[in-house]
Design an enzyme around this catalytic site. Sequence first.
Site, PDB file in Angstrom:
ATOM      1  N   CYS A   1      -2.349  -2.914   7.356  1.00  0.00           N
ATOM      2  CA  CYS A   1      -1.812  -2.860   8.718  1.00  0.00           C
ATOM      3  C   CYS A   1      -2.002  -1.439   9.259  1.00  0.00           C
ATOM      4  O   CYS A   1      -2.373  -0.528   8.512  1.00  0.00           O
ATOM      5  CB  CYS A   1      -0.335  -3.252   8.705  1.00  0.00           C
ATOM      6  SG  CYS A   1       0.754  -1.969   8.044  1.00  0.00           S
TER       7      CYS A   1
ATOM      8  N   GLU B   1       0.819  -1.209   0.000  1.00  0.00           N
ATOM      9  CA  GLU B   1       0.000   0.000   0.000  1.00  0.00           C
ATOM     10  C   GLU B   1       0.853   1.258   0.000  1.00  0.00           C
ATOM     11  O   GLU B   1       0.561   2.212  -0.717  1.00  0.00           O
ATOM     12  CB  GLU B   1      -0.942   0.012   1.220  1.00  0.00           C
ATOM     13  CG  GLU B   1      -1.925  -1.143   1.261  1.00  0.00           C
ATOM     14  CD  GLU B   1      -1.427  -2.364   2.017  1.00  0.00           C
ATOM     15  OE1 GLU B   1      -2.278  -3.134   2.500  1.00  0.00           O
ATOM     16  OE2 GLU B   1      -0.185  -2.555   2.136  1.00  0.00           O
TER      17      GLU B   1
END
Length: 155
Positions: free
Chosen positions: A82, A54
């Site tokens: 996360c 990401e």
Amino acid sequence: MEKKDFMRRAIALSENSVKTGGGPFGAVIVKDGEIVAEASNSVTIDNDPTAHAEINCIRKATKILKSFDLAGCDIYTSCEPCPMCLGAIYWAHLDHIYYANDRKDAAKIGFDDDFIYQEIVLKPADRSKHMEIMLPEEGIRAFQMWEKKSDKTEY
């Protein structure tokens, strides 16, 4: 392309990452129905603990779009982000987050970030990593300068 196609691309990136020495994560950022950027996890390849799919994808998208603000874009990622990636997604102002695996699936294969979620809610003094405030009277000067700056770019 449809949403499922974007997710399938993120999943394909995660599978290719495993084959090429990276972690099992992939992501794509989409704007107006087109993929703007795509990336996979390169933590071990780049020796960079922040090189999650990401984060890598956000970095690419901001360069391509020449903006730190990715409002109007969506992210498709092979796994629930996360805490670090989730924070980056919020800072980048991405509109929607789509993911294939959840954090419990990730924990089953050794990617357990639950300890970070538990740490975030604690007071700094109660965290497992030592945290200590130091020189706040000096550190505040940059904040005061920023506050007074008339030509700043808000983000």
